[in-house]
Design a protein around this motif. Structure first.
Motif, PDB file in Angstrom:
ATOM      1  N   ASP A  68       0.806  -1.211   0.000  1.00  0.00           N
ATOM      2  CA  ASP A  68       0.000   0.000   0.000  1.00  0.00           C
ATOM      3  C   ASP A  68       0.844   1.267   0.000  1.00  0.00           C
ATOM      4  O   ASP A  68       0.444   2.299  -0.525  1.00  0.00           O
ATOM      5  CB  ASP A  68      -0.911   0.000   1.228  1.00  0.00           C
ATOM      6  CG  ASP A  68      -2.139   0.851   1.032  1.00  0.00           C
ATOM      7  OD1 ASP A  68      -2.494   1.119  -0.133  1.00  0.00           O
ATOM      8  OD2 ASP A  68      -2.746   1.259   2.035  1.00  0.00           O
ATOM      9  N   VAL A 136      -8.847   1.776   8.396  1.00  0.00           N
ATOM     10  CA  VAL A 136      -9.983   0.905   8.091  1.00  0.00           C
ATOM     11  C   VAL A 136     -10.774   1.562   6.967  1.00  0.00           C
ATOM     12  O   VAL A 136     -11.120   2.744   7.053  1.00  0.00           O
ATOM     13  CB  VAL A 136     -10.904   0.702   9.313  1.00  0.00           C
ATOM     14  CG1 VAL A 136     -12.056  -0.231   8.952  1.00  0.00           C
ATOM     15  CG2 VAL A 136     -10.119   0.147  10.499  1.00  0.00           C
ATOM     16  N   GLU A 158     -16.645  -8.179   6.727  1.00  0.00           N
ATOM     17  CA  GLU A 158     -15.239  -7.772   6.797  1.00  0.00           C
ATOM     18  C   GLU A 158     -14.504  -8.494   5.679  1.00  0.00           C
ATOM     19  O   GLU A 158     -14.591  -9.728   5.577  1.00  0.00           O
ATOM     20  CB  GLU A 158     -14.635  -8.162   8.148  1.00  0.00           C
ATOM     21  CG  GLU A 158     -14.551  -7.044   9.151  1.00  0.00           C
ATOM     22  CD  GLU A 158     -13.853  -7.464  10.423  1.00  0.00           C
ATOM     23  OE1 GLU A 158     -12.677  -7.097  10.602  1.00  0.00           O
ATOM     24  OE2 GLU A 158     -14.484  -8.144  11.248  1.00  0.00           O
ATOM     25  N   LEU A 160     -10.863  -9.373   3.795  1.00  0.00           N
ATOM     26  CA  LEU A 160      -9.449  -9.443   4.136  1.00  0.00           C
ATOM     27  C   LEU A 160      -8.611  -9.845   2.923  1.00  0.00           C
ATOM     28  O   LEU A 160      -8.986 -10.762   2.175  1.00  0.00           O
ATOM     29  CB  LEU A 160      -9.233 -10.466   5.257  1.00  0.00           C
ATOM     30  CG  LEU A 160     -10.142 -10.327   6.492  1.00  0.00           C
ATOM     31  CD1 LEU A 160      -9.858 -11.447   7.480  1.00  0.00           C
ATOM     32  CD2 LEU A 160      -9.969  -8.963   7.140  1.00  0.00           C
ATOM     33  N   SER A 166      -2.841  -5.269   0.447  1.00  0.00           N
ATOM     34  CA  SER A 166      -3.388  -4.010   0.931  1.00  0.00           C
ATOM     35  C   SER A 166      -4.847  -4.174   1.307  1.00  0.00           C
ATOM     36  O   SER A 166      -5.584  -4.931   0.670  1.00  0.00           O
ATOM     37  CB  SER A 166      -3.260  -2.934  -0.156  1.00  0.00           C
ATOM     38  OG  SER A 166      -4.074  -1.820   0.135  1.00  0.00           O
ATOM     39  N   ALA A 167      -5.283  -3.444   2.326  1.00  0.00           N
ATOM     40  CA  ALA A 167      -6.693  -3.457   2.704  1.00  0.00           C
ATOM     41  C   ALA A 167      -7.574  -2.954   1.573  1.00  0.00           C
ATOM     42  O   ALA A 167      -8.774  -3.245   1.536  1.00  0.00           O
ATOM     43  CB  ALA A 167      -6.904  -2.602   3.961  1.00  0.00           C
ATOM     44  N   LYS A 168      -6.996  -2.203   0.629  1.00  0.00           N
ATOM     45  CA  LYS A 168      -7.773  -1.652  -0.478  1.00  0.00           C
ATOM     46  C   LYS A 168      -8.017  -2.658  -1.605  1.00  0.00           C
ATOM     47  O   LYS A 168      -8.714  -2.356  -2.571  1.00  0.00           O
ATOM     48  CB  LYS A 168      -7.058  -0.417  -1.047  1.00  0.00           C
ATOM     49  CG  LYS A 168      -6.992   0.752  -0.080  1.00  0.00           C
ATOM     50  CD  LYS A 168      -6.556   2.028  -0.766  1.00  0.00           C
ATOM     51  CE  LYS A 168      -5.085   2.127  -0.924  1.00  0.00           C
ATOM     52  NZ  LYS A 168      -4.657   3.452  -1.407  1.00  0.00           N
ATOM     53  N   ALA A 196     -12.931  -3.074   5.288  1.00  0.00           N
ATOM     54  CA  ALA A 196     -11.608  -3.627   4.993  1.00  0.00           C
ATOM     55  C   ALA A 196     -10.567  -3.030   5.947  1.00  0.00           C
ATOM     56  O   ALA A 196     -10.056  -1.942   5.710  1.00  0.00           O
ATOM     57  CB  ALA A 196     -11.216  -3.345   3.545  1.00  0.00           C
ATOM     58  N   PRO A 197     -10.247  -3.722   7.031  1.00  0.00           N
ATOM     59  CA  PRO A 197      -9.222  -3.237   7.950  1.00  0.00           C
ATOM     60  C   PRO A 197      -7.832  -3.660   7.485  1.00  0.00           C
ATOM     61  O   PRO A 197      -7.669  -4.675   6.789  1.00  0.00           O
ATOM     62  CB  PRO A 197      -9.582  -3.924   9.267  1.00  0.00           C
ATOM     63  CG  PRO A 197     -10.361  -5.130   8.877  1.00  0.00           C
ATOM     64  CD  PRO A 197     -10.887  -4.947   7.497  1.00  0.00           C
ATOM     65  N   ARG A 198      -6.835  -2.892   7.860  1.00  0.00           N
ATOM     66  CA  ARG A 198      -5.450  -3.274   7.566  1.00  0.00           C
ATOM     67  C   ARG A 198      -5.130  -4.579   8.290  1.00  0.00           C
ATOM     68  O   ARG A 198      -5.436  -4.740   9.478  1.00  0.00           O
ATOM     69  CB  ARG A 198      -4.488  -2.174   8.012  1.00  0.00           C
ATOM     70  CG  ARG A 198      -3.019  -2.583   7.962  1.00  0.00           C
ATOM     71  CD  ARG A 198      -2.090  -1.466   8.398  1.00  0.00           C
ATOM     72  NE  ARG A 198      -1.810  -0.576   7.288  1.00  0.00           N
ATOM     73  CZ  ARG A 198      -0.808  -0.751   6.411  1.00  0.00           C
ATOM     74  NH1 ARG A 198      -0.031  -1.823   6.508  1.00  0.00           N
ATOM     75  NH2 ARG A 198      -0.604   0.103   5.449  1.00  0.00           N
ATOM     76  N   THR A 199      -4.524  -5.514   7.585  1.00  0.00           N
ATOM     77  CA  THR A 199      -4.072  -6.766   8.198  1.00  0.00           C
ATOM     78  C   THR A 199      -2.553  -6.873   8.233  1.00  0.00           C
ATOM     79  O   THR A 199      -1.999  -7.680   8.969  1.00  0.00           O
ATOM     80  CB  THR A 199      -4.640  -7.988   7.452  1.00  0.00           C
ATOM     81  OG1 THR A 199      -4.281  -7.904   6.061  1.00  0.00           O
ATOM     82  CG2 THR A 199      -6.158  -8.027   7.569  1.00  0.00           C
TER      83      THR A 199
END
Length: 415
Positions: A68, A136, A158, A160, A166-168, A196-199
């Protein structure tokens, strides 16, 4: 300059063109000593190769949403402020329902796919329970701002990405909203809120969506902090009735693990080319020890559950890449747990976006039915999938990976 921004892409294109032209123009016109001419020519070749490789990387990265930003690429990003021991339920004894409401400010997200089917918005969330501080992304269905739905609460999924990822990605390379928007308008798919949270929380490793004291509380970030923030800021249905989680590759493993481990927080999970044993991703923190592997293996969690969880699982994959993991879960499941396994032929695309992107609509049709969204006209048209004519050529390895007995040396996901 942003890693995924248009200016950087244009810069790499311009530099690649210059690197191609320079040798054509200057190769035979150089003066000076022979050694100096040779060194200059070598530098021109290296410059041409370097710019070509950079351009290919930028194109692939933008297409697949792998990294990202520069911190993710260089391995310098760290989104964990603290990682205390939160205990087995991941709350650390905190009464989550009694915490004050989380009020967040959202801005328009930037990047490919962020405005194709309605604006994607983003916020920086400081997780009160997990100690994670990360972004997020939220996309709202077309009905959300319709006056006719002003009193309605919406179901949430949610979403993933894999690792790295990337969360995107679900909004960009997966084309999630673009595919779902017309189906939600027609009633074919329920109007889900996509979150979509950052993982990718630590540099150079996959968290495995696990809670690991002293390192990261990724499970609590995804299953407690993010859902609470969404329910505090949007008209979202409460958990577990209105919540599901979906992912591909490493995100698929996370999705199933979260649902199996927390049936009080999720009703359903979608896995695309996932695995059960965390060692399926060799950089997973959850694969560090046998105890961590067992604690984060949904197959073992399902087998050892005191009572079968009331969840629905949808698992799709090719032979050797997700299919055996799904069969293992299916064999361990007992009512009221339900498991749908979809076999995908090798010709479907491999372990890539080309395989996962076409599965978005079928998976969300299935979610529409499983989560009781009866007002939608959903019907399960997911690929029926025939059983493979012959076992996978790496049957023992894939079976071991599915059940949690694979060695690190034999843990490759894709044949």
């Amino acid at each position: 300059m942003s890693l995924t921004g248009t200016p950087f892409l244009y810069l790499t294109v311009v530099l690649s063109v210059i690197a191609l032209i320079l040798p054509l123009v200057l190769w035979s016109r150089m003066g000076g000593p022979k050694a100096l001419r040779a060194a200059a020519r070598v530098l021109m070749l290296l410059f041409a190769q370097g710019t070509a490789v950079t351009l290919v990387f930028v194109l692939v990265n933008n297409q697949n949403n792998l990294y990202d930003n520069w911190a993710d690429l260089m391995g310098t990003g760290n989104h964990v402020q603290q990682a205390v021991d939160l205990g087995q339920d991941g709350t650390g004894g905190i009464a989550v329902k009694r915490l004050p409401k989380v009020r967040q400010t959202f801005t328009a997200a930037q990047g490919p796919g962020m405005r194709v089917a309605g604006d994607v918005r983003v916020t920086q969330l400081k997780g009160r329970v997990s100690g994670v501080n990360a972004e997020v992304y939220v996309w709202l269905p077309p009905q959300y701002d319709d006056p006719a739905y002003r009193h309605k609460k919406f179901p949430v999924v949610e979403v993933l990405p894999g690792y790295p990822g990337s969360a995107k990605a679900w909004f960009g390379s997966m084309n999630g909203p673009e595919q779902l928007l017309p189906r939600m308008r027609s009633g074919e798919v329920a109007p889900f809120i996509l979150v979509a949270p950052r993982t990718n929380l630590l540099a150079g490793v996959d968290t495995g969506c696990a809670n690991i004291p002293g390192q990261v509380n990724a499970d609590s970030w995804l299953s407690i902090d993010v859902p609470k923030m969404v329910m505090d800021n949007f008209r979202a249905q409460p958990a577990p009735r209105g919540w599901a989680v979906a992912g591909y590759s490493a995100g698929a493993h996370c999705a199933v693990k979260l649902a199996v481990a927390h049936p009080d927080r999720y009703r359903a999970a979608v896995s695309m080319s996932g695995y059960n044993d965390p060692i399926g991703e060799r950089n997973s923190l959850a694969a560090q020890t046998p105890a961590l592997r067992a604690a984060n293996n949904p197959y073992l969690l399902l087998r050892k559950a005191a009572a079968p969880p009331r969840i629905a699982l949808y698992l799709s994959g090719e032979s050797g890449d997700g299919y055996q993991a799904g069969l293992a879960l299916q064999s361990a499941a007992k009512a009221p747990t339900t498991v749908r396994v979809v076999f995908l032929p090798r010709s479907a695309g491999g372990h890539t976006m080309a395989l996962w992107r076409p599965q978005v609509v079928p998976a969300f049709r299935w979610l529409t039915l499983q989560m009781g969204q009866n007002h939608a006209k959903g019907h399960d048209t997911s690929v029926a999938g025939a059983t493979p004519r012959s076992p996978s050529t790496g049957g023992s390895t894939h079976a071991a990976l599915a059940s949690g007995t694979a060695s690190r040396a034999g843990a490759a996901r894709t044949p």
